[in-house]
Design an enzyme around this catalytic site. Structure first.
Site, short mmCIF file in Angstrom:
data_model
loop_
_atom_site.label_atom_id
_atom_site.label_comp_id
_atom_site.label_asym_id
_atom_site.label_seq_id
_atom_site.Cartn_x
_atom_site.Cartn_y
_atom_site.Cartn_z
N CYS A 161 32.21 106.03 -4.67
CA CYS A 161 32.05 104.94 -5.72
C CYS A 161 31.16 105.60 -6.41
O CYS A 161 29.93 105.84 -6.60
CB CYS A 161 31.76 104.33 -4.38
N CYS A 410 15.64 87.23 -4.43
CA CYS A 410 17.36 87.84 -4.97
C CYS A 410 18.14 86.79 -5.43
O CYS A 410 19.15 87.35 -5.78
CB CYS A 410 17.91 88.70 -3.92
#
Ligand code: SAH
Length: 452
Positions: A161, A410
């Protein structure tokens, strides 16, 4: 003009939705197109049509946008992890700043927003200190690992990734080879059969320590000592464990942990503070940006050394310890008992004594401490999960009337809602600063300072 399913439309993409999708118009009909970016002219096929808007599948980029970037990862389009890799990093930051501003205006009703420029990352790739790879089987019966495609549990095979560290691939290769060699089956979510569910890897950026935890649907991993021996050869390996999760749900980790080798945790640093991180504890995933986020929170708290501070939703006490460097006393509250164990351990590890931690819900602990013991606060810091703060907690904050509230969020939508509540209760929004903790994804963290 109205469009129907399967119609082909040509669009100029003029905006970007909150999930990173491109937005364009064809004769007044709005179309949301995944994988199209601002500035593109595209051909899209309508896959779902409502009266005034619809969703299109990107068929062809007729004229690419100047803001297009070549994705670093070959699976960027299929994988659900990154939504913005096709956009230049500069444009990503602009998108994120606009997203925060839009929420504060539309949901919070703020007009003159005291916004500082978004704090971007020097490293928009390979920044994640944690990865949880699901393990499964492909159609040919081969064991695979990677990440889920957007909104599904189909694994897009990828051991390398672009957001993770290079060590991930080494670890995954060893675990998958081990499974193949000894006929160990991956877990199947549909049948509930099979053994290996996920592979969790954590890496301490400032210490080089590595943790591997294999999550199994059983009590043991066959020939675990052989795998453990191989993993130990990777430089930096510090903690190898299995986690037992026999539940039929999609929560990744179970409660039971068995250490195969080394320590039950790794240590990493943020600024001058060291933190123990165990497989189960929450720790911010982008270590470089976390330092900047916490420094911003500390700056907004404006501590002189005499203050009593509360850090609500404190997790493993990360922000609490940061604040305690500059405050008289800090009290942290967190709902997960294991995280509080880590928080107390972290205070000891750093020889800091001006802290106290409470296990419980912030909306219960703070009112109780305030009403029963008359505790007061000069500064209150909150860092809630996506759903934001409980109204009862916000009421208690208003009653306690601290000089400043620092809100770390967030989710800018719930942030906007909560800021409105605090401002209606007598606070003024002094400063807002978005911090990009998650480059190449649509997420954005925001720090705000409110004063009485
Ligand atoms: N400030 C920490 C953690 C923030 S994540 C850091 O930066 O590392 C939010 C935390 O809130 C999680 O640890 C979660 O377990 C906790 N939490 C969720 N609901 C809560 C509640 N009602 N009361 C207290 N803590 C809660």
């Amino acid at each position: 003009m109205e469009y129907r399913k399967n119609d082909l439309v040509t669009l100029k993409i003029e905006d970007c939705g909150v999930d990173g999708e491109g937005i364009g118009k064809a004769d007044g009909f709005t179309v949301f197109v995944k994988d199209a970016v601002i500035g593109d002219t595209v051909k899209a096929k309508i896959i779902k049509a409502k009266k005034n808007y619809g969703y299109g599948r990107l068929m062809e980029i007729i004229k690419p946008s100047l803001f297009r970037a070549e994705p670093e990862c070959a699976f960027a389009r299929q994988c659900g992890g990154c939504q913005l890799q096709a956009l230049t990093y500069e444009k990503q930051l602009e998108f994120k700043e606009k997203k925060v501003r839009g929420h504060l205006e539309r949901i919070g009703g703020f007009t003159q927003i005291p916004m500082e420029s978004v704090i971007g990352a020097e490293h928009p790739f390979h920044y994640r200190n944690k990865a949880q790879f699901p393990v499964g089987m492909n159609k040919e019966g081969r064991i695979i690992t990677g990440f889920y495609a957007g909104r599904t549990h189909t694994i897009i095979e990828n051991r390398d990734c672009a957001l993770g560290v290079k060590e991930n691939k080494q670890v995954l290769d060893l675990v998958i080879d081990h499974m193949e060699k000894y006929g160990i089956q991956p877990y199947d979510e549909v049948t509930g059969k099979g053994l290996v569910r996920h592979i969790l890897i954590r890496y301490g950026f400032f210490t080089g320590q590595i943790m591997v935890c294999v999550i199994v649907n059983g009590d043991r991993l066959p020939k675990a000592e052989i795998l453990s021996g191989q993993l130990q050869q990777i430089p930096g390996m510090t903690s190898i464990s299995i986690n037992i999760n026999k539940k039929r749900n999609n929560v990744i980790l179970g409660d039971r942990l068995e250490v195969l080798w080394g320590k039950p945790y790794i240590v990493d640093k943020i600024g001058d503070i060291s933190y123990q991180i165990s497989p189960l504890s929450f720790f911010q995933v982008n270590p470089y940006q976390t330092g900047k986020l916490y420094a911003k929170a500390l700056e907004y708290a404006q501590l002189k050394g005499e203050e009593n501070v509360w850090d609500l939703y404190c997790g493993t006490g990360t922000i609490s310890l940061f604040l305690a460097q500059k405050a008289r006393f800090v009290r942290g509250v967190e709902i997960i008992p294991a995280a509080i164990d880590n928080a107390r351990e972290n205070a000891r590890l750093n020889h800091m004594e001006n802290l106290e931690f409470f296990v419980g819900k912030a909306e219960e602990v703070l009112p109780r401490e305030y009403e029963k013991n008359g505790t007061y606060a000069d500064v209150i810091v909150v860092d809630p999960p996506r759903k934001g703060c409980d109204a009862h907690l916000l009421d208690t904050i208003l009653k306690m009337n601290p000089s400043r509230v620092v809100y770390v969020s967030c989710d800018s939508a719930t942030l906007a809602r909560d800021l409105r509540y605090l401002c209606d209760g007598g606070y003024r929004l002094e400063k807002v600063c978005p911090v990009d903790m998650f480059p190449n994804t649509v997420s954005i963290e925001t720090v705000c300072c409110l004063s009485r």
